[in-house]
Write a protein that holds these residues in place. Structure first.
Motif, PDB file in Angstrom:
ATOM      1  N   UNK A 139      28.018  64.305  50.972  1.00 48.74           N
ATOM      2  CA  UNK A 139      28.731  65.234  49.732  1.00 48.74           C
ATOM      3  C   UNK A 139      30.024  64.286  49.944  1.00 48.74           C
ATOM      4  N   UNK A 140      30.532  64.194  48.786  1.00 49.73           N
ATOM      5  CA  UNK A 140      31.587  63.381  48.609  1.00 49.73           C
ATOM      6  C   UNK A 140      32.338  63.517  47.634  1.00 49.73           C
ATOM      7  N   UNK A 141      34.600  63.513  47.949  1.00 51.79           N
ATOM      8  CA  UNK A 141      35.442  63.814  47.374  1.00 51.79           C
ATOM      9  C   UNK A 141      35.781  63.230  46.565  1.00 51.79           C
ATOM     10  N   UNK A 142      36.231  63.153  45.114  1.00 55.51           N
ATOM     11  CA  UNK A 142      36.503  61.973  44.754  1.00 55.51           C
ATOM     12  C   UNK A 142      38.071  62.207  43.497  1.00 55.51           C
ATOM     13  N   UNK A 143      39.228  61.183  43.450  1.00 49.00           N
ATOM     14  CA  UNK A 143      39.721  61.390  41.909  1.00 49.00           C
ATOM     15  C   UNK A 143      38.731  61.231  40.950  1.00 49.00           C
ATOM     16  N   UNK A 144      39.243  62.172  39.897  1.00 49.73           N
ATOM     17  CA  UNK A 144      38.987  62.599  38.917  1.00 49.73           C
ATOM     18  C   UNK A 144      39.590  61.620  38.022  1.00 49.73           C
ATOM     19  N   UNK A 145      38.263  60.870  36.860  1.00 50.75           N
ATOM     20  CA  UNK A 145      38.753  60.065  35.960  1.00 50.75           C
ATOM     21  C   UNK A 145      38.333  60.042  35.150  1.00 50.75           C
ATOM     22  N   UNK A 146      38.214  59.679  33.643  1.00 54.07           N
ATOM     23  CA  UNK A 146      37.819  59.588  32.623  1.00 54.07           C
ATOM     24  C   UNK A 146      36.254  59.090  32.870  1.00 54.07           C
ATOM     25  N   UNK A 147      35.157  58.278  33.435  1.00 51.87           N
ATOM     26  CA  UNK A 147      34.134  58.440  33.960  1.00 51.87           C
ATOM     27  C   UNK A 147      33.517  59.370  34.724  1.00 51.87           C
ATOM     28  N   UNK A 148      32.395  59.715  35.199  1.00 49.88           N
ATOM     29  CA  UNK A 148      32.018  60.988  35.638  1.00 49.88           C
ATOM     30  C   UNK A 148      31.665  60.137  36.392  1.00 49.88           C
ATOM     31  N   UNK A 149      32.204  60.573  37.822  1.00 49.57           N
ATOM     32  CA  UNK A 149      32.100  61.312  39.102  1.00 49.57           C
ATOM     33  C   UNK A 149      31.816  58.940  40.250  1.00 49.57           C
ATOM     34  N   UNK A 150      32.852  58.616  39.727  1.00 51.52           N
ATOM     35  CA  UNK A 150      33.446  57.328  39.522  1.00 51.52           C
ATOM     36  C   UNK A 150      34.903  56.641  40.163  1.00 51.52           C
ATOM     37  N   UNK A 151      35.893  58.128  40.103  1.00 55.72           N
ATOM     38  CA  UNK A 151      37.478  57.844  41.138  1.00 55.72           C
ATOM     39  C   UNK A 151      37.462  57.560  41.863  1.00 55.72           C
ATOM     40  N   UNK A 152      38.234  56.835  43.029  1.00 58.52           N
ATOM     41  CA  UNK A 152      38.431  56.387  44.076  1.00 58.52           C
ATOM     42  C   UNK A 152      37.810  57.876  44.803  1.00 58.52           C
ATOM     43  N   UNK A 153      37.016  57.000  46.344  1.00 57.69           N
ATOM     44  CA  UNK A 153      36.906  58.235  47.421  1.00 57.69           C
ATOM     45  C   UNK A 153      37.390  58.717  48.110  1.00 57.69           C
ATOM     46  N   UNK A 154      38.208  59.877  48.048  1.00 55.82           N
ATOM     47  CA  UNK A 154      38.716  60.159  49.195  1.00 55.82           C
ATOM     48  C   UNK A 154      38.463  61.019  51.056  1.00 55.82           C
ATOM     49  N   UNK A 155      37.062  61.229  51.105  1.00 53.07           N
ATOM     50  CA  UNK A 155      36.231  61.842  52.109  1.00 53.07           C
ATOM     51  C   UNK A 155      35.058  61.336  52.086  1.00 53.07           C
ATOM     52  N   UNK A 156      34.414  61.443  52.288  1.00 48.76           N
ATOM     53  CA  UNK A 156      32.561  61.505  52.372  1.00 48.76           C
ATOM     54  C   UNK A 156      32.111  61.781  54.322  1.00 48.76           C
ATOM     55  N   UNK A 157      30.673  62.310  53.835  1.00 51.22           N
ATOM     56  CA  UNK A 157      30.133  62.722  55.169  1.00 51.22           C
ATOM     57  C   UNK A 157      28.425  62.423  54.110  1.00 51.22           C
ATOM     58  N   UNK A 197      45.300  52.863  46.565  1.00 48.97           N
ATOM     59  CA  UNK A 197      45.421  51.663  45.842  1.00 48.97           C
ATOM     60  C   UNK A 197      44.807  50.949  45.578  1.00 48.97           C
ATOM     61  N   UNK A 198      44.869  51.480  44.338  1.00 51.32           N
ATOM     62  CA  UNK A 198      43.267  50.829  42.992  1.00 51.32           C
ATOM     63  C   UNK A 198      42.531  51.684  43.842  1.00 51.32           C
ATOM     64  N   UNK A 199      40.714  51.045  44.129  1.00 48.77           N
ATOM     65  CA  UNK A 199      40.063  52.029  44.470  1.00 48.77           C
ATOM     66  C   UNK A 199      40.241  52.110  45.342  1.00 48.77           C
ATOM     67  N   UNK A 200      41.119  52.388  46.430  1.00 45.11           N
ATOM     68  CA  UNK A 200      41.080  52.412  47.907  1.00 45.11           C
ATOM     69  C   UNK A 200      41.764  53.406  47.997  1.00 45.11           C
ATOM     70  N   UNK A 201      41.257  53.747  48.845  1.00 51.11           N
ATOM     71  CA  UNK A 201      41.807  55.534  49.112  1.00 51.11           C
ATOM     72  C   UNK A 201      42.895  55.365  50.528  1.00 51.11           C
ATOM     73  N   UNK A 202      43.879  55.072  51.004  1.00 53.18           N
ATOM     74  CA  UNK A 202      44.405  55.409  52.761  1.00 53.18           C
ATOM     75  C   UNK A 202      45.065  56.795  53.287  1.00 53.18           C
ATOM     76  N   UNK A 203      44.604  57.193  54.017  1.00 50.91           N
ATOM     77  CA  UNK A 203      45.302  58.090  54.281  1.00 50.91           C
ATOM     78  C   UNK A 203      46.313  57.619  55.535  1.00 50.91           C
ATOM     79  N   UNK A 204      47.340  57.541  55.695  1.00 49.56           N
ATOM     80  CA  UNK A 204      48.303  58.320  57.285  1.00 49.56           C
ATOM     81  C   UNK A 204      47.528  59.036  58.286  1.00 49.56           C
ATOM     82  N   UNK A 205      47.204  57.816  59.277  1.00 47.78           N
ATOM     83  CA  UNK A 205      46.833  59.043  60.660  1.00 47.78           C
ATOM     84  C   UNK A 205      46.138  60.308  60.579  1.00 47.78           C
ATOM     85  N   UNK A 206      44.723  59.852  60.197  1.00 51.93           N
ATOM     86  CA  UNK A 206      43.494  60.435  59.594  1.00 51.93           C
ATOM     87  C   UNK A 206      42.702  60.239  60.874  1.00 51.93           C
TER      88      UNK A 206
END
Ligand code: GRF
Length: 213
Positions: A139-157, A197-206
């Motif tokens: 499963x992938x949680x990602x930010x939504x952009x105008x392209x299907x399923x292309x946004x920066x990835x937040x979490x994956x498992x 940060x561009x395509x990269x999602x950084x998470x504090x203290x995660x």
């Protein structure tokens, strides 16, 4: 965080989000549920939790931009500051994506960028994974952009694929993972711990949650 959930289907992800809000695991309030169809089971779940809902079928509007305006009006009415797509079967109009840039998430039942894009939804995703002979999905949680399923990835498992899997058995293994991953991703935003940060999602203290399958 005042959250709106967009859903077209049964709404098990909406339910997981509502439950996490209730227990306090997700410091947010679901203030609106928006669907494109009155047949969505998600609407019943929203009603059972006293969450107002709106059914906005695009066919009710003369132009795509009028549809986008109606969505934005509804979000404004409920003073929504974050949107979670949870089995929403339509492409979100550009105007809404722009207004909620970096404030709109989607969940997808594969490890993106594999098995995503137009037409890759529901059972089609799991069929494609099996047809390809992949050993892992997830499963992938990602930010939504105008392209299907292309946004920066937040979490994956990741979730393993077994030799005797069917699309249904694989879906059933992935679904419970979605139900923890999505509220967890939303919590990171609610706690303002996400930097994009561009395509990269950084998470504090995660320290990533890990489930066992
Ligand atoms: C989920 O598998 C999600 O990944 C996808 O649509 C499905 C929605 O299921 N985007 P539900 O309506 O939340 O049960």
């Amino acid at each position: 965080m005042r959250l709106a959930v967009f859903a077209s289907g049964g709404g098990t992800n909406l339910q997981a989000i509502l439950d996490a809000c209730r227990t306090g695991d997700l410091p947010a309030d679901v203030v609106a549920c928006i669907s494109n169809t009155s047949a969505a089971g998600a609407l019943d779940r929203a009603q059972a939790h006293g969450v107002p809902s709106a059914v906005l079928p695009p066919a009710d509007f003369d132009t795509p931009s009028a549809f986008g305006d109606a969505l934005l009006d509804t979000l404004d009415q409920h003073r929504v500051d974050f949107v979670a797509l949870a089995g929403y079967m339509l492409k979100v109009p550009k105007s809404v994506v722009a207004a909620y840039r970096h404030r709109m998430l989607n969940i997808h039942p594969s490890l993106l960028p594999a098995f995503g894009g137009k037409g890759m939804y529901g059972r089609h995703v799991h069929e494609a994974v099996l047809a390809h002979g992949a050993h892992w999905s997830g499963a992938t949680v990602h930010l939504v952009t105008d392209e299907y399923d292309q946004g920066p990835i937040v979490l994956q498992e990741p979730v393993p694929v077994y030799a005797d899997d069917t699309p249904s058995s694989l879906a059933e293994r992935i679904q419970p993972v979605e139900h923890t991953l999505y509220p967890e991703a939303l919590r990171l935003f609610a706690e303002d711990r996400v930097r994009i940060d561009g395509r990269t999602v950084r998470i504090d203290d995660y320290a990533p949650h890990r489930s066992s399958h």
